[in-house]
Design an enzyme around this catalytic site. Structure first.
Site, mmCIF file in Angstrom:
data_model
loop_
_atom_site.group_PDB
_atom_site.id
_atom_site.type_symbol
_atom_site.label_atom_id
_atom_site.label_comp_id
_atom_site.label_asym_id
_atom_site.label_seq_id
_atom_site.Cartn_x
_atom_site.Cartn_y
_atom_site.Cartn_z
ATOM 1 N N HIS A 153 -5.741 -13.456 -15.544
ATOM 2 C CA HIS A 153 -4.920 -12.281 -15.854
ATOM 3 C C HIS A 153 -4.453 -11.599 -14.581
ATOM 4 O O HIS A 153 -5.118 -11.643 -13.560
ATOM 5 C CB HIS A 153 -5.663 -11.297 -16.762
ATOM 6 C CG HIS A 153 -7.019 -10.888 -16.270
ATOM 7 N ND1 HIS A 153 -8.115 -11.718 -16.341
ATOM 8 C CD2 HIS A 153 -7.448 -9.745 -15.714
ATOM 9 C CE1 HIS A 153 -9.178 -11.087 -15.846
ATOM 10 N NE2 HIS A 153 -8.801 -9.882 -15.446
ATOM 11 N N HIS A 182 -3.356 -7.935 -13.098
ATOM 12 C CA HIS A 182 -3.405 -6.490 -13.317
ATOM 13 C C HIS A 182 -2.142 -5.848 -12.754
ATOM 14 O O HIS A 182 -1.786 -6.085 -11.600
ATOM 15 C CB HIS A 182 -4.589 -5.855 -12.573
ATOM 16 C CG HIS A 182 -5.935 -6.241 -13.067
ATOM 17 N ND1 HIS A 182 -6.633 -5.476 -13.976
ATOM 18 C CD2 HIS A 182 -6.719 -7.302 -12.779
ATOM 19 C CE1 HIS A 182 -7.804 -6.049 -14.208
ATOM 20 N NE2 HIS A 182 -7.887 -7.161 -13.505
#
Ligand code: ZN
Length: 143
Positions: A100, A102
């Site tokens: 992922h 951010h």
């Protein structure tokens, strides 16, 4: 992956506040909200980290980052800057092992996000830096 919290979010088995979704990626608010608007962008395909990400999927994820980042910035006039980071491995503060990115809107110096870049350049000779660069360059030729 069955026990992956982000795969469960993708499959709507766990609720999330989605801000963008297409066939390949999902963007949703990070529960921690380190700063207001803190958003995660993930590939829908389960890959643990950067070391499992291939160039095509990485490009797909990265291609949407500017658009999502601009939307976040325009969502709040108090946003003064933005950090975009990707943590890989426990030591690097990765806590969910589904890759992922951010997106962290920044508001001021006291907004509870910080990153420290230490300058250790004086610890290296030019020859040591040449050796480090050459070793990495030679590894890249293997891919
Ligand atoms: Zn997953």
């Amino acid at each position: 992956m069955a026990d992956c919290i982000f795969c469960k979010i993708i499959n709507n088995e766990i609720p999330s506040r989605k801000v963008y979704e297409d066939d390949d990626i999902l963007a949703f608010l990070d529960l921690t909200q380190v700063t207001p608007g803190h958003t995660l962008v993930i590939p829908k395909k389960h890959v643990a980290d950067i070391f499992e990400l291939d160039e095509v999927l990485a490009a797909t994820v990265a291609s949407k980052i500017p658009t999502i980042a601009k939307a976040i910035k325009h969502s709040n006039p108090a946003i003064k800057g933005m950090n975009i980071i990707n943590n890989n491995g426990t030591l690097a503060y990765q806590s969910v092992f589904h890759s992922h990115i951010h997106i962290l809107p920044r508001y001021d110096e006291q907004d509870d996000f910080s990153i420290h870049f230490g300058d250790h350049s004086e610890n290296y000779t030019p020859e040591e830096l040449d050796s480090i660069a050459l070793t990495i360059k030679n590894k890249l030729e293997g891919y």
